[in-house]
Design a protein around this motif. Structure first.
Motif, PDB file in Angstrom:
ATOM      1  N   VAL A  89      -6.808   7.044   1.945  1.00 17.37           N
ATOM      2  CA  VAL A  89      -6.018   5.850   2.240  1.00 17.37           C
ATOM      3  C   VAL A  89      -6.139   5.492   3.719  1.00 17.37           C
ATOM      4  CG1 VAL A  89      -3.671   4.932   2.352  1.00 17.37           C
ATOM      5  CG2 VAL A  89      -4.429   6.187   0.331  1.00 17.37           C
ATOM      6  N   ALA A  90      -6.128   6.501   4.584  1.00 14.58           N
ATOM      7  CA  ALA A  90      -6.283   6.236   6.018  1.00 14.58           C
ATOM      8  C   ALA A  90      -7.634   5.598   6.316  1.00 14.58           C
ATOM      9  CB  ALA A  90      -6.117   7.531   6.804  1.00 14.58           C
ATOM     10  N   GLN A 122      -7.814   1.729   6.008  1.00 19.92           N
ATOM     11  CA  GLN A 122      -7.045   0.879   6.901  1.00 19.92           C
ATOM     12  C   GLN A 122      -7.957   0.318   7.979  1.00 19.92           C
ATOM     13  OE1 GLN A 122      -4.055   0.325   5.873  1.00 19.92           O
ATOM     14  NE2 GLN A 122      -4.155   1.971   4.371  1.00 19.92           N
ATOM     15  N   PRO A 123      -7.971  -1.007   8.189  1.00 15.73           N
ATOM     16  CA  PRO A 123      -8.809  -1.578   9.242  1.00 15.73           C
ATOM     17  C   PRO A 123      -8.278  -1.201  10.616  1.00 15.73           C
ATOM     18  CG  PRO A 123      -7.384  -3.254   8.309  1.00 15.73           C
ATOM     19  CD  PRO A 123      -7.193  -2.014   7.470  1.00 15.73           C
ATOM     20  N   ASP A 157      -7.176  -1.580  14.649  1.00 15.82           N
ATOM     21  CA  ASP A 157      -6.422  -2.614  15.349  1.00 15.82           C
ATOM     22  C   ASP A 157      -7.350  -3.605  16.048  1.00 15.82           C
ATOM     23  OD1 ASP A 157      -4.038  -1.453  14.556  1.00 15.82           O
ATOM     24  OD2 ASP A 157      -3.925  -0.173  16.326  1.00 15.82           O
ATOM     25  N   ILE A 203     -15.339   0.461   6.749  1.00 16.81           N
ATOM     26  CA  ILE A 203     -14.719   1.308   5.730  1.00 16.81           C
ATOM     27  C   ILE A 203     -15.796   2.238   5.192  1.00 16.81           C
ATOM     28  CG2 ILE A 203     -13.427   1.384   3.570  1.00 16.81           C
ATOM     29  CD1 ILE A 203     -11.931  -0.018   5.805  1.00 16.81           C
ATOM     30  N   GLU A 209      -9.570  -2.490   0.202  1.00 19.41           N
ATOM     31  CA  GLU A 209      -9.019  -2.925   1.488  1.00 19.41           C
ATOM     32  C   GLU A 209      -9.027  -4.441   1.598  1.00 19.41           C
ATOM     33  OE1 GLU A 209      -8.537  -4.428   5.243  1.00 19.41           O
ATOM     34  OE2 GLU A 209     -10.532  -4.463   4.310  1.00 19.41           O
ATOM     35  N   GLY A 263      -5.317  -4.743   1.005  1.00 20.68           N
ATOM     36  CA  GLY A 263      -4.814  -4.219   2.265  1.00 20.68           C
ATOM     37  C   GLY A 263      -3.690  -5.057   2.855  1.00 20.68           C
ATOM     38  N   PRO A 264      -2.763  -4.443   3.616  1.00 22.43           N
ATOM     39  CA  PRO A 264      -2.692  -3.030   3.949  1.00 22.43           C
ATOM     40  C   PRO A 264      -2.180  -2.180   2.788  1.00 22.43           C
ATOM     41  CG  PRO A 264      -0.805  -4.162   4.852  1.00 22.43           C
ATOM     42  CD  PRO A 264      -1.674  -5.226   4.248  1.00 22.43           C
ATOM     43  N   ILE A 265      -2.603  -0.925   2.755  1.00 24.96           N
ATOM     44  CA  ILE A 265      -2.311  -0.028   1.641  1.00 24.96           C
ATOM     45  C   ILE A 265      -1.558   1.189   2.162  1.00 24.96           C
ATOM     46  CG2 ILE A 265      -3.342   1.343  -0.211  1.00 24.96           C
ATOM     47  CD1 ILE A 265      -5.897  -0.491   0.367  1.00 24.96           C
ATOM     48  N   SER A 266      -0.609   1.664   1.366  1.00 24.73           N
ATOM     49  CA  SER A 266       0.101   2.906   1.701  1.00 24.73           C
ATOM     50  C   SER A 266       0.083   3.834   0.505  1.00 24.73           C
ATOM     51  CB  SER A 266       1.543   2.613   2.133  1.00 24.73           C
ATOM     52  OG  SER A 266       2.256   1.980   1.091  1.00 24.73           O
ATOM     53  N   SER A 315       0.938  -1.845  -2.146  1.00 20.29           N
ATOM     54  CA  SER A 315       0.406  -2.949  -1.360  1.00 20.29           C
ATOM     55  C   SER A 315       1.252  -4.180  -1.619  1.00 20.29           C
ATOM     56  CB  SER A 315      -1.053  -3.228  -1.747  1.00 20.29           C
ATOM     57  OG  SER A 315      -1.450  -4.526  -1.349  1.00 20.29           O
TER      58      SER A 315
END
Length: 393
Positions: free
Chosen positions: A295-296, A299-300, A302, A308, A333, A337-340, A359
């Protein structure tokens, strides 16, 4: 009627021609004039739409505020003639809109796979365009009136209504367990906590014993308590119901989670005819850590380019197509995205685990399988969960 409406209260219609708006006269009564020559306002149409929305949900009680019964108004909003379906892609990275269209009694219906049924009608007239739509599951309605020849009011009303529903401007009305089902939930939780033969005999319908002996169920519940420890209702998980006599909910334990489902029988005094309990043991540490790392990786950053890729510290078995897995991660993504990382929803506590991915744009499931001997992941899949639009019944 036109003659009864003061001139200053009328909206004047226009047409865009040769780079400027030209005023169009109101046609006399006939094929193009308003049906019956009746003029209306947003307030009038709001009352009209409100009458259709008030027909849901089906219920007893006084029904004297409208010339048509609630049952008749619901029937008008049921598709009697299928029109077809359409799939629209808002963009290449978005989940497509899937809609099935039909025609009821003077009303169009559109069943959207994500938000449920939208109902309405629109029209065009020299100098004007109109559109109205409503969403029975939330009680929201939109009315658009334009003073432009054949203005695209219906499309605007559809887009506005869809955005209001998606942003939860009003909560969607969903089926909830009735009092009998809530009582059954409490009784089932009591059985899971401490089995009582007399309670079980009075609670279950006759088919439960036939499907699986109560003695076997009692033994399974004892194993469940030993595996998970104390179990308590997981209030963070919403109850799911297909009918008021049905419920699916989760229990959280000291070690893992439990999914419980009940369905009551159609008797004067309902009894539990479906009693299904699914044990989801605590996920192995190695799989939980792998899920967190995957999952990390989706994440795009900053800043800088979005890259990815598969986390190199996680080993994959030779049977896993890493290219396919990375494509799924990139698509996930882009679309969600964003995904947790959410809780586990399935697994055996040893080599298999499925995790919910949360999401704002939907839910997915990440399923992992571990090859302990090789020390690697032997299976990785990311799949969106099935869409279940709200029910109107």
């Amino acid at each position: 009627l036109e003659a009864e409406v003061a001139e200053e209260r009328k909206a004047h219609g226009y047409i865009w021609r040769n780079g400027e708006y030209l005023e169009e006269p109101i046609d006399g009564y006939g094929a193009l004039a308003s049906m019956g020559g009746i003029f209306t306002t947003v307030e009038d149409l709001a009352s009209w739409v409100g009458g259709f929305l008030d027909a849901f949900p089906p219920r007893d009680g006084p029904d004297i505020t409208h010339p048509l019964s609630r049952a008749t108004r619901r029937e008008m909003q049921q598709a009697s003639v299928p029109i077809g379906f359409r799939v629209t892609h808002p963009s290449s990275d978005a989940t497509p809109d899937v809609e099935v269209m039909g025609y009821g009694y003077g009303l169009f219906t559109v069943d959207d796979a994500r938000i449920g049924r939208v109902i309405g009608h629109g029209g065009g007239y020299p100098g004007f365009g109109t559109g109205m739509g409503w969403h029975p599951a939330s009680g929201l309605g939109v009315i658009v009136l334009t003073n432009h020849r054949y203005g695209a009011a219906t499309l605007l009303a559809r887009d506005l209504l869809g955005e209001l529903v998606r942003t939860a401007a009003a909560p969607i009305r969903r089926i909830r367990p009735n009092a009998a089902t809530e009582a059954a939930r409490a009784a089932v939780e009591g059985l899971i906590d401490r089995w009582d033969d007399a309670l079980a005999e009075g609670l279950f319908a006759m088919n439960v014993e036939l499907d699986e002996p109560l003695a076997s169920r009692k033994a399974f519940v004892a194993e469940l308590r030993e595996r998970h420890g104390d179990l308590r209702r997981d209030e963070a998980e919403p109850v799911e119901s297909l009918t008021p006599f049905h419920a699916i909910w989760w229990l959280a334990g000291d070690r893992g989670r439990v999914r419980v489902e009940v369905l009551l029988s159609p008797e004067l005094s309902p009894r539990v005819q479906t009693f299904a309990v699914t044990s989801v043991p605590e996920s192995p540490t190695v799989l939980a850590a792998a899920a967190d790392r995957i999952v990390a990786a989706m994440q795009p950053p900053d800043s800088g380019p979005v890259v990815i890729d598969w986390p190199t510290e996680l080993s994959l078995g030779t049977s896993v197509d890493i290219g396919a897995v990375v494509r799924a991660m990139r698509a996930t993504e882009a679309r969600f995205g964003p995904i947790s990382l959410g809780p586990s929803t399935a697994g055996d506590g040893e080599t298999k685990a499925t995790f919910r991915l949360e999401s704002p744009r939907g839910r997915l499931e990440l399923a992992l399988e571990l090859d302990r001997e090789a020390g690697c992941l032997s299976s990785v899949s990311i799949v969106p969960v099935k869409l279940v639009p709200p029910d109107l019944s």
